[in-house]
Design an enzyme around this catalytic site. Structure first.
Site, PDB file in Angstrom:
ATOM      1  N   ARG A   1       0.834  -1.206   0.000  1.00 20.90           N
ATOM      2  CA  ARG A   1       0.000   0.000   0.000  1.00 20.90           C
ATOM      3  C   ARG A   1       0.868   1.256   0.000  1.00 20.90           C
ATOM      4  O   ARG A   1       0.799   2.086   0.912  1.00 20.90           O
ATOM      5  CB  ARG A   1      -0.939   0.045   1.210  1.00 20.90           C
ATOM      6  CG  ARG A   1      -2.041  -0.987   1.185  1.00 20.90           C
ATOM      7  CD  ARG A   1      -2.933  -0.874   2.394  1.00 20.90           C
ATOM      8  NE  ARG A   1      -3.730   0.357   2.383  1.00 20.90           N
ATOM      9  CZ  ARG A   1      -4.910   0.474   1.774  1.00 20.90           C
ATOM     10  NH1 ARG A   1      -5.432  -0.546   1.134  1.00 20.90           N
ATOM     11  NH2 ARG A   1      -5.567   1.621   1.828  1.00 20.90           N
TER      12      ARG A   1
ATOM     13  N   THR B   1       2.021 -12.284   1.536  1.00 20.93           N
ATOM     14  CA  THR B   1       1.562 -13.433   2.317  1.00 20.93           C
ATOM     15  C   THR B   1       0.537 -14.267   1.555  1.00 20.93           C
ATOM     16  O   THR B   1       0.221 -15.367   1.983  1.00 20.93           O
ATOM     17  CB  THR B   1       0.923 -12.994   3.647  1.00 20.93           C
ATOM     18  OG1 THR B   1      -0.157 -12.105   3.346  1.00 20.93           O
ATOM     19  CG2 THR B   1       1.927 -12.280   4.528  1.00 20.93           C
TER      20      THR B   1
ATOM     21  N   TYR C   1       6.544  11.998   9.125  1.00 27.93           N
ATOM     22  CA  TYR C   1       7.712  11.170   8.849  1.00 27.93           C
ATOM     23  C   TYR C   1       8.825  11.577   9.798  1.00 27.93           C
ATOM     24  O   TYR C   1       9.147  12.759   9.904  1.00 27.93           O
ATOM     25  CB  TYR C   1       8.132  11.431   7.402  1.00 27.93           C
ATOM     26  CG  TYR C   1       8.920  10.327   6.778  1.00 27.93           C
ATOM     27  CD1 TYR C   1       8.309   9.366   5.998  1.00 27.93           C
ATOM     28  CD2 TYR C   1      10.298  10.248   6.960  1.00 27.93           C
ATOM     29  CE1 TYR C   1       9.042   8.340   5.423  1.00 27.93           C
ATOM     30  CE2 TYR C   1      11.030   9.227   6.392  1.00 27.93           C
ATOM     31  CZ  TYR C   1      10.403   8.267   5.610  1.00 27.93           C
ATOM     32  OH  TYR C   1      11.130   7.263   5.049  1.00 27.93           O
TER      33      TYR C   1
END
Lengths: 666, 569
Positions: free
Chosen positions: B228, B281, B489
């Site tokens: 994502r 996964t 960030y």
């Protein structure tokens, strides 16, 4: 870590700082110069102090307040402007107007007063250094004990002396009655809150936002009294949580990184309000605070009040305390400006914290030799030989020290000297005649009725008790164990514990017992009694040792007035209380019941006349569901479960084992 | 490419003989330049010294690599398909890690590897992947998809407890644009393509995706889908989930894809959202259809200086409120502003020097900005020229109401350079006892300031408590804006001299910082993902029921845990 020191078992070798007398320098230099000296305290992260008006604006423009204003406006149908105006008025009535000139005035005047009233004003300077450090790092909340009107002036005086940021202090509205003085206090940093504003949302919003704004911005340390009011008995009062909730919330909401709580213990050798308190407890209503009243208090100035010790405790970090106890992310899902009832988790954390802080206050209360003597005198109301008193005081001193009491016993002075100078300072309470020491009973003018005589005697007993009460926190747990051993059906540990736990529960309004700590307190009591050799614990038993008798009987005697007092209350409910007894009638009714008993010679305990004990006993019975409150119209009526009250009475008197009582309650 | 650091082998920072910093190579704007103020900044910020070196081991020690546990039958069958594979130590080690601090640190120190892939396969197309997955299922072999290798969540680490043969499935050969549909403005691309190649190839036809994550030089399209990802210019182009129209994924149960390319569907929960963020996964993303845009006619950088961080955040919030954010808008705190300044190349002319001095004087003396408080927002506008200029004015006007001063294109552009060279700078730091890492979160607007302050404070405190002897560097920037919040960030670095186990200390501090983020209303991740690094907080983040939902999808799609990298759950 702070939490560790706070939660660990009390260490009998508790390390404490030494004291410096701040009056000493004042006696040797100009008071005026002192009052006018340069004052430039360091602030939190170097913020610049905020003008009182700017602070008000921040509060009035806050999202928090806007939300409540709109809400109140919707509910009441009044225009938001009008509510906003109301908020502004509330704030005006509440807000402090700290001015350095007023502080300087107080610095001058108080120096003069202190020098006449007190021998020493002692402060632990290491505590001051810790505080100074804390103020720079985090918002600080000062939490002093509350025994006297002097407390907050004294606090500000000390902080001024050490060039620390002056606190803003939450004060009760009753001070406002004293016009001039109220304004003076306001200008020295007090802000005023109404005593009760239960349902008033707007008031609560203004008040909490005002406090939080000061805290978040770190403009000044915030000071308030956890006990809520002055303790008239010199026992610590169970903490009130409102303000503590307010100052802790910004941490949970992430608005500040941490909040530091600093417990401060203020110990007076003699309290200015000593006999005033006793009268108040006996039902003479407290004089309304008025300026002229304060002026009359001037005659106080001619007396010697010994010394004051102020101990600034280790700052307690809310962040470390809450670690693992409160999940802050639970605050993530709700806008922070909307007021919410604290979550259960938070509530119990705040409650717990409050109790622990009060215990920290207790731990650092300085005890004078007189406190020990008063404890002994109260167990011998008929009087004691001076030599016996001296001998027992020495014995008690040893006991107190082994229980980690913070005792201020003069170095290198012969014991006789210590005892005699204590008696001299408290000559209003005890006197020596013919080698016997006994309580002084105030000489009334003119002929007296038996009631008046009893009343006078009660005043001196209660005054004396207020000194004994100062040492109670040191002995409380072992003393409850001693009583439990005495009343328990057997010496089995389980039985003794049941008894202990019953007493613990019963007395949790009278003493500071942290919620949920019953087992820990029991273990601490066992540990201390075993350590001092009064008790041994073979297998599952708790038994007195050969040398344990004096200690245990002293402890039994120490709590005797409380046991008796509660029993009298129980008996009142069983024998005398009428149907439809209202809460208001309760105190005078119990009082006259007790007076009757004493006059008839059936009761020798005067302490039950204290409204404090009466209230606490009622609270305990309510908590145990032996008495219930029912609200009928505007009146609160007390409904008595006589069976339950009777069995509590019997357990307190040692006539009924604890287990049965529990059943009776069910 | 470097085997034990970031990026190209020819590009690196070093302190030359004169003690001046320079950036080697020819690839970047800073390449070949001398950066005179970097050394001072470096030494002053970290208490480090160019005389105290902590060099990396020069080459991979093959004996430190555990021997390959090959599944013979699988290898035989694979040979038959003709798909290339390898079990050379270098190939396997290169795909055994991402770019977490502890991973790079271990490589530099020449530490022994506990578990690395046993072999590497290079499928060439979707069908190759189908064959490989079939064989893996048949022989019970563990597959770990590998794209650009830029993960910073320990996602590429092999689970040490995995006893099966681990095969790294390297998608790098699947790097073609299969078709471009100009009518619908979409392109169908193989998922192994690297960001900059995709952009370059599209540019040749006059298009772009506009998806520019900071790692775009090395990260792959499939990796973006699997984590994502978020791009710098998401305000114009959207994040990866907005860009993707169609995804083809090979799973042990077969291939998942939708039957049409409708721009939006109401067909139950979007199955794309099981794939987006699945972190390898469930299967391998092989082909993606994504939106493209004509290359913008005009691009302009810009910057605004604010007196303090609070004012800057307030301005960004207002910009978001008015929904007029430029393609990129970022607010760097004071530390990062100074960091950026330390990267200024040597000024050649006296005149530029003079002008710089004047600017500084104007801002600090005339406007009264405190150089230790001021912050800078960097901007990037895109579109047709007239609109850009209009847009620029609108943003600068808003900034002015928050006390912001326009500070030129150059400062803006320099801010963006920092993000591309920051990983190279970490390698430089590690040569001199400085460890560094970044992490991110997203948070509602009203909590941005509190979160930034508390996280920084927490880091400082934790460092102190854990015996870090020098003041750490903690810096943050608001790097993306949304209607309801922002992405923050953080950079965090410290001088580790005197510490026995700097990586462990680092990890403890980062752990504490993440706890602080969560306690202050921040998310577990905005775009880096969860990997194995942040797994422990998944339950807290999405509830145990949520984890159960994801687990049941995993159990259905991959019952034998063929895709056994153990990320996420």
């Amino acid at each position: 870590m702070a939490s560790k020191t706070l939660y660990s078992q009390r260490d009998p070798m508790l390390k404490r700082d030494g004291f410096e007398d701040i009056l000493e320098e004042r006696r040797n230099s100009s008071d005026l110069k002192y009052a006018l000296r340069c004052y430039a305290p360091v602030l939190y992260k170097g913020v610049t102090p905020c003008k009182a008006n700017m602070l008000k604006n921040i509060v009035l423009q806050s999202d928090q307040l806007h939300y409540v204003i709109n809400k109140v406006s919707q509910e009441s149908g009044k225009a938001p402007d009008i509510i906003q105006e109301e908020a502004s008025v509330i704030l005006e009535e509440m807000a402090h107007r700290l001015q350095i000139s007023t502080v300087r005035f107080f610095a001058f005047a108080l120096t003069k007063a202190f020098k006449t009233l007190f021998q020493h004003v002692c402060v632990n300077e290491e505590g001051i250094q810790r505080l100074q450090q804390a103020i720079q790092e985090h918002p600080v909340v000062l939490l002093p004990s509350h025994r006297s009107y002097m407390d907050f002036l004294l606090m500000s005086y000390i902080l001024y002396t050490y060039d620390l940021a002056l606190p803003v202090i939450a004060a009760g509205m009753d001070f406002m009655g004293m016009k001039f003085v109220g304004e003076m206090l306001r200008m020295s940093g007090a802000f005023f809150i109404r005593r009760s504003f239960g349902g008033d949302k707007l008031y609560w919003a203004v008040f909490s936002e005002y406090v939080k704004t000061m805290l978040r911005n770190g403009f000044a340390p915030i000071e308030f009294f956890l006990e809520g009011t002055r303790s008239r008995t010199c026992k610590s009062l169970t903490p009130k949580l409102g303000l503590l909730n307010i100052v802790i919330e910004p941490f949970f909401k992430g608005e500040v990184f941490d909040v530091n709580l600093v417990p401060v213990s203020i110990s007076y050798e003699r309290i200015l309000e000593e006999s005033l308190y006793a009268r108040e407890l006996l039902g003479v209503p407290k004089p309304k605070e008025s300026t002229s009243g304060l002026l009359k208090a001037r005659r106080i100035l001619s007396e010697d009040y010994g010394s004051i010790h102020v101990y600034f405790g280790q700052p307690v970090s809310v962040r470390s305390l809450a670690q693992g106890k409160v999940n802050r992310s639970k605050y993530n899902l709700f806008p922070r400006h909307i007021p919410r009832k604290p979550m259960e988790e938070t509530q119990s954390f705040v409650n717990d914290t409050a109790y622990r802080i009060v215990r920290l206050q207790e731990d650092n209360m300085v005890l004078k030799p007189w406190v020990l003597m008063a404890s002994l005198l109260l167990q011998n109301l008929e009087g004691l030989e001076l030599s016996v008193l001296t001998e027992q005081t020495v014995w008690l001193r040893g006991l107190a020290l082994s229980y980690a009491a913070f005792l201020d016993w003069p170095d290198h002075a012969p014991t006789a000297k210590v005892v005699s100078s204590s008696l001299a300072l408290h000559r209003g309470l005890a006197c020596v005649s013919g080698g016997r020491v006994s309580l002084v009973v105030g000489e009334p003018l003119g002929p007296v009725t038996p009631e008046e005589a009893l009343f006078n005697r009660a005043v001196s007993v209660l005054s004396c008790a207020s000194y004994r009460n100062q040492v109670l926190h040191v002995f409380l747990r072992p003393a409850m164990l001693a009583v439990a051993m005495h009343t328990a059906a057997s010496s089995k540990k389980n039985d003794v514990y049941n008894c202990f736990s019953f007493l613990w529960d019963m007395f949790s309004n009278d003493f500071i017992l942290c919620p949920g700590d019953t087992v820990q307190d029991f273990e601490e009591a066992c540990y201390l009694l075993v350590k001092t050799g009064a008790v041994q614990m073979p297998q599952q038993d708790i038994v007195m040792t050969d040398i344990g008798q004096p200690t245990l009987s002293f402890f039994n005697g120490l709590l005797e007035p409380f046991l008796q007092g509660y029993q009298v209350v129980c008996r009142y409910f069983c024998e005398e209380a009428s149907e439809g007894l209202t809460e208001k009638q309760y105190i005078p009714a119990v009082r006259s019941f007790a007076v009757k008993l004493i006059l008839a010679g059936n009761l020798r305990c005067y302490e039950v006349l204290s409204s404090d004990m009466q209230k606490n006993a009622l609270a305990a019975l309510l908590r145990m569901d032996a008495v219930t409150k029912v609200k009928v119209a505007d009146q609160v009526t007390l409904i008595v479960n006589k069976m339950a009250v009777n069995s509590i009475d019997n357990i307190l008197g040692g006539k009924l084992p604890t287990q049965k009582a529990v059943l009776a309650r069910l | 490419m470097k085997w034990n650091g970031w990026g190209y082998s020819d590009s690196k920072f070093l302190f030359n003989k004169k003690g001046q910093a320079e950036f080697t190579g020819k690839r970047y704007r800073l390449s070949g330049m001398v950066l005179p103020s970097l050394q001072d900044w470096f030494e002053n910020t970290f208490g480090a010294s160019v005389n105290h070196k902590s060099p990396a081991t020069p080459a991979l020690n093959a004996s430190a690599v555990p021997p390959a546990r090959l599944n013979k039958a699988f290898v035989e069958d694979l040979k038959a398909t003709g798909i290339p594979f390898s079990h050379e130590a270098e190939d396997r080690v290169f795909r055994a890690h991402g770019h977490c601090l502890h991973e790079i640190f271990a490589l530099r120190e020449g530490k022994k590897f506990e578990r690395v892939p046993d072999m590497v396969v290079w499928p060439n197309c979707h069908n190759d992947v189908v064959k490989i997955v079939e064989l893996a299922c048949k022989h019970n072999v563990c597959l770990i998809p590998y794209g650009g290798g830029t993960s910073v969540t320990s996602a590429l680490e092999c689970p040490p407890e995995e006893t099966r043969c681990i095969v790294s499935l390297d998608t790098s050969q699947m790097n073609r644009i299969l078709w471009i549909d100009e009518k619908n403005l979409v392109a169908h691309v193989e998922a192994g393509i690297i960001g900059q190649d995709l952009e370059r190839l599209l540019n040749e036809s006059g298009y772009c995706t506009g998806h520019e994550p900071d790692s775009m030089e090395f990260s792959s399209l499939g990796g973006w889908v699997a984590t994502r990802a978020s791009g710098m210019k998401k305000n114009v182009y959207g994040n990866i989930e907005d860009l993707v129209i169609h995804i083809k994924v090979v799973t042990p149960r077969g291939v998942i894809e939708k039957s049409c390319q409708g721009p939006r569907m109401s067909t139950g929960p979007d199955i794309h959202h099981f794939i987006l963020g699945s972190e390898g996964t469930l299967g391998v993303v092989t082909e993606v259809t994504m939106k493209i845009r004509p290359i913008p006619e005009y691009q302009k950088y810009g910057s605004v200086v604010f007196p303090n961080f609070e004012a800057g955040v307030a301005c960004l919030r207002e910009v978001a409120k008015q929904r007029c954010a430029p393609a990129s808008i970022r607010l760097m705190d004071n530390e990062q502003f100074q960091f950026g300044h330390a990267l200024k190349p040597q000024v050649s002319s006296i005149f530029t020097n003079f002008v710089e001095g004047l600017k500084k004087f104007y801002i600090t003396k005339f406007k009264g900005f405190d150089p230790h408080q001021l912050v800078v927002a960097t901007l990037l506008f895109e579109g047709d020229r007239e609109r850009v200029l209009q847009h620029e004015k609108q943003v600068y006007d808003i900034a002015a109401t928050f006390g912001g001063l326009a500070a030129g294109e150059d400062n803006g552009q320099r801010g963006y350079i920092l993000t591309f060279v920051i990983a190279y700078l970490r390698d430089l730091g590690m040569d001199y006892y400085v460890v560094a890492e970044s992490f991110e979160t997203s948070v509602p607007w009203d909590r941005v300031l509190d979160l930034c302050r508390n996280v920084k404070e927490r880091i400082n405190r934790e460092c102190k408590e854990r015996g870090v002897q020098f003041q750490p560097l903690t810096s943050c920037r608001v790097t993306q804006t949304y209607d309801a919040g922002a992405c923050v960030y953080f950079y965090f670095a410290f001088n580790y001299r005197g510490l026995a186990d700097p990586v462990h200390t680092y990890e403890q501090v980062e752990h504490a910082a993440r706890e602080e983020i969560l306690a202050n209303g921040g998310s577990l991740s905005h775009h880096h993902g969860v990997g194995k690094l942040r797994k422990e907080w998944m339950k807290e983040s999405i509830s145990s029921l949520g984890v159960g939902m994801l687990q049941s999808v995993k159990d259905y799609v991959d019952p034998d845990n063929i895709f056994g990298n153990r990320n996420l759950l």
